[in-house]
Design an enzyme around this catalytic site. Structure first.
Site, PDB file in Angstrom:
ATOM      1  N   LYS A 166       0.784  -1.047   0.042  1.00 23.32           N
ATOM      2  CA  LYS A 166      -0.106   0.125  -0.012  1.00 23.32           C
ATOM      3  C   LYS A 166       0.815   1.306   0.008  1.00 23.32           C
ATOM      4  CE  LYS A 166      -3.857  -2.329   2.278  1.00 23.32           C
ATOM      5  NZ  LYS A 166      -4.911  -2.103   3.452  1.00 23.32           N
TER       6      LYS A 166
ATOM      7  N   TYR B 298     -12.190  -2.284  -3.816  1.00 24.96           N
ATOM      8  CA  TYR B 298     -12.625  -2.349  -2.219  1.00 24.96           C
ATOM      9  C   TYR B 298     -14.306  -2.359  -2.325  1.00 24.96           C
ATOM     10  CZ  TYR B 298      -8.275  -2.365  -0.045  1.00 24.96           C
ATOM     11  OH  TYR B 298      -7.058  -2.797   0.656  1.00 24.96           O
TER      12      TYR B 298
ATOM     13  N   PHE C 239     -15.639   3.145   7.175  1.00 26.33           N
ATOM     14  CA  PHE C 239     -14.067   3.513   6.889  1.00 26.33           C
ATOM     15  C   PHE C 239     -13.799   3.643   5.334  1.00 26.33           C
ATOM     16  CE2 PHE C 239     -14.029  -0.942   7.784  1.00 26.33           C
ATOM     17  CZ  PHE C 239     -13.685  -1.434   6.598  1.00 26.33           C
TER      18      PHE C 239
ATOM     19  N   ARG D 188      -1.359 -14.266   4.392  1.00 27.22           N
ATOM     20  CA  ARG D 188      -2.180 -13.550   5.579  1.00 27.22           C
ATOM     21  C   ARG D 188      -1.394 -13.761   6.738  1.00 27.22           C
ATOM     22  NH1 ARG D 188      -6.709 -10.583   4.427  1.00 27.22           N
ATOM     23  NH2 ARG D 188      -7.387 -10.990   6.400  1.00 27.22           N
TER      24      ARG D 188
ATOM     25  N   THR E  99      -4.976  -7.213  10.789  1.00 24.34           N
ATOM     26  CA  THR E  99      -5.354  -6.000  10.215  1.00 24.34           C
ATOM     27  C   THR E  99      -4.923  -4.693  10.819  1.00 24.34           C
ATOM     28  OG1 THR E  99      -7.377  -7.033   9.355  1.00 24.34           O
ATOM     29  CG2 THR E  99      -7.431  -4.659   9.179  1.00 24.34           C
TER      30      THR E  99
ATOM     31  N   ARG F  97       3.023  -6.164   8.851  1.00 22.27           N
ATOM     32  CA  ARG F  97       2.133  -5.039   9.679  1.00 22.27           C
ATOM     33  C   ARG F  97       2.860  -4.671  10.958  1.00 22.27           C
ATOM     34  NH1 ARG F  97      -3.625  -7.328   7.563  1.00 22.27           N
ATOM     35  NH2 ARG F  97      -3.729  -5.735   5.783  1.00 22.27           N
TER      36      ARG F  97
ATOM     37  N   ASN G 105      -2.009   0.254   6.753  1.00 28.29           N
ATOM     38  CA  ASN G 105      -1.500  -0.923   7.409  1.00 28.29           C
ATOM     39  C   ASN G 105      -0.427  -1.632   6.079  1.00 28.29           C
ATOM     40  OD1 ASN G 105      -3.440  -1.821   5.634  1.00 28.29           O
ATOM     41  ND2 ASN G 105      -4.680  -2.942   7.451  1.00 28.29           N
TER      42      ASN G 105
ATOM     43  N   HIS H 133      -2.072  -5.429   1.472  1.00 32.73           N
ATOM     44  CA  HIS H 133      -3.208  -6.358   1.373  1.00 32.73           C
ATOM     45  C   HIS H 133      -2.963  -7.453   0.866  1.00 32.73           C
ATOM     46  CE1 HIS H 133      -7.278  -7.310  -0.320  1.00 32.73           C
ATOM     47  NE2 HIS H 133      -6.458  -7.862  -1.259  1.00 32.73           N
TER      48      HIS H 133
ATOM     49  N   GLU I  10      -9.406 -10.899  -7.528  1.00 35.24           N
ATOM     50  CA  GLU I  10      -8.474  -9.848  -7.231  1.00 35.24           C
ATOM     51  C   GLU I  10      -7.465  -9.875  -8.279  1.00 35.24           C
ATOM     52  OE1 GLU I  10      -9.604  -9.028  -2.659  1.00 35.24           O
ATOM     53  OE2 GLU I  10      -7.761  -9.542  -3.045  1.00 35.24           O
TER      54      GLU I  10
HETATM   55  P1  RTP Z   1      -6.970  -6.024   3.481  1.00 27.53           P
HETATM   56  O1  RTP Z   1      -8.139  -6.390   2.783  1.00 27.53           O
HETATM   57  O2  RTP Z   1      -6.363  -4.554   3.017  1.00 27.53           O
HETATM   58  O3  RTP Z   1      -5.732  -7.253   3.163  1.00 27.53           O
HETATM   59  O4  RTP Z   1      -7.124  -5.917   4.877  1.00 27.53           O
HETATM   60  P2  RTP Z   1      -7.862  -6.915   5.822  1.00 27.53           P
HETATM   61  O5  RTP Z   1      -8.393  -8.241   4.867  1.00 27.53           O
HETATM   62  O6  RTP Z   1      -7.030  -7.372   7.026  1.00 27.53           O
HETATM   63  O7  RTP Z   1      -8.973  -6.178   6.371  1.00 27.53           O
HETATM   64  P3  RTP Z   1     -10.436  -5.806   5.747  1.00 27.53           P
HETATM   65  O8  RTP Z   1     -11.427  -6.206   6.898  1.00 27.53           O
HETATM   66  O9  RTP Z   1     -10.583  -6.466   4.306  1.00 27.53           O
HETATM   67  O10 RTP Z   1     -10.522  -4.328   5.546  1.00 27.53           O
HETATM   68  C1  RTP Z   1      -9.827  -3.570   4.451  1.00 27.53           C
HETATM   69  C2  RTP Z   1      -9.078  -2.424   5.088  1.00 27.53           C
HETATM   70  O11 RTP Z   1      -9.996  -1.522   5.349  1.00 27.53           O
HETATM   71  C3  RTP Z   1      -9.142  -0.746   6.450  1.00 27.53           C
HETATM   72  N1  RTP Z   1      -9.979  -0.924   7.557  1.00 27.53           N
HETATM   73  N2  RTP Z   1     -10.406  -0.236   8.561  1.00 27.53           N
HETATM   74  N3  RTP Z   1     -10.879   1.686  10.741  1.00 27.53           N
HETATM   75  C4  RTP Z   1     -11.400   0.105  10.562  1.00 27.53           C
HETATM   76  O12 RTP Z   1     -12.317  -0.338  11.535  1.00 27.53           O
HETATM   77  C5  RTP Z   1     -11.042  -0.454   9.471  1.00 27.53           C
HETATM   78  N4  RTP Z   1     -11.269  -1.716   9.431  1.00 27.53           N
HETATM   79  C6  RTP Z   1     -10.567  -1.975   8.277  1.00 27.53           C
HETATM   80  C7  RTP Z   1      -8.003  -1.389   6.668  1.00 27.53           C
HETATM   81  O13 RTP Z   1      -6.965  -0.556   6.132  1.00 27.53           O
HETATM   82  C8  RTP Z   1      -7.887  -2.802   6.099  1.00 27.53           C
HETATM   83  O14 RTP Z   1      -6.697  -3.330   5.768  1.00 27.53           O
HETATM   84 MG    MG Z   2      -9.439  -7.696   3.223  1.00 23.76          MG
END
Ligand code: RTP
Ligand code: MG
Length: 143
Positions: free
Chosen positions: A11, A51, A59, A87, A93, A104, A114, A117, A128
């Site tokens: 990112k 997304y 968010f 992962r 996350t 991370r 973070n 992805h 994706e």
């Molecule tokens: P990613 O998709 O980026 O790999 O991350 P992830 O699976 O660990 O998390 P995901 O639930 O898919 O959320 C995508 C991205 O959104 C942001 N986020 N912010 N403020 C919040 O509560 C919140 N929750 C998620 C994070 O940047 C996350 O990577």
């Molecule tokens: Mg995700």
């Protein structure tokens, strides 16, 4: 365990920190091969499309604005159990909850910025990868 492919994005925060190589090294040490890669500065439309699953989340706007704040490095990783392995080495996350030694934990500062992805399952990985790469842009290893 089957050989899988997963989509990874370094990112804008991690690209700005100049740690693309350090993150690639983590992938390689974990046995993941980089079989496609490109640097891109996402448009708002691309970030919103990528997304889209989070469209209704509070968010979403911040996430899109962050993802277009600078270039990203997008790659396809291939290897045994690649989706879960990526992962695992990414970490949680929220970097404050990420295990020591994960990407991370070492390179991210907040849940909003973070560093990386990674696809979260076989269906999202396929979607994706197709979002960013044509099949002939992916180069499986033959040796
Ligand atoms: P990613 O998709 O980026 O790999 O991350 P992830 O699976 O660990 O998390 P995901 O639930 O898919 O959320 C995508 C991205 O959104 C942001 N986020 N912010 N403020 C919040 O509560 C919140 N929750 C998620 C994070 O940047 C996350 O990577
Ligand atoms: Mg995700």
């Amino acid at each position: 365990m089957a050989v899988e492919r997963t989509l990874s994005i370094i990112k804008p925060d991690a690209v700005a920190k100049n740690v693309i190589g350090e993150i690639y090294s983590r992938f390689e040490k974990a046995g993941l091969r980089i079989v496609a890669a490109k640097m891109l500065h996402l448009t708002r439309e691309q970030a919103e499309g990528f997304y889209a699953v989070h469209k209704e989340r509070p968010f979403f706007n911040d996430l899109v604005n962050f993802m277009i704040s600078g270039p990203v490095m997008v790659q396809v990783l291939e290897g045994e159990n690649a989706i879960a392995k990526n992962r695992e080495i990414m970490g949680a996350t929220n970097p404050k909850e990420a295990a020591p030694g994960t990407i991370r934990a070492d390179f991210a500062v907040s849940i909003d910025e973070n560093a990386v992805h990674g696809s979260d399952g076989p269906d999202t990985a396929a979607q994706e990868i197709a979002f960013f790469f044509k099949e002939n842009e992916i180069c499986p290893r033959t040796r």
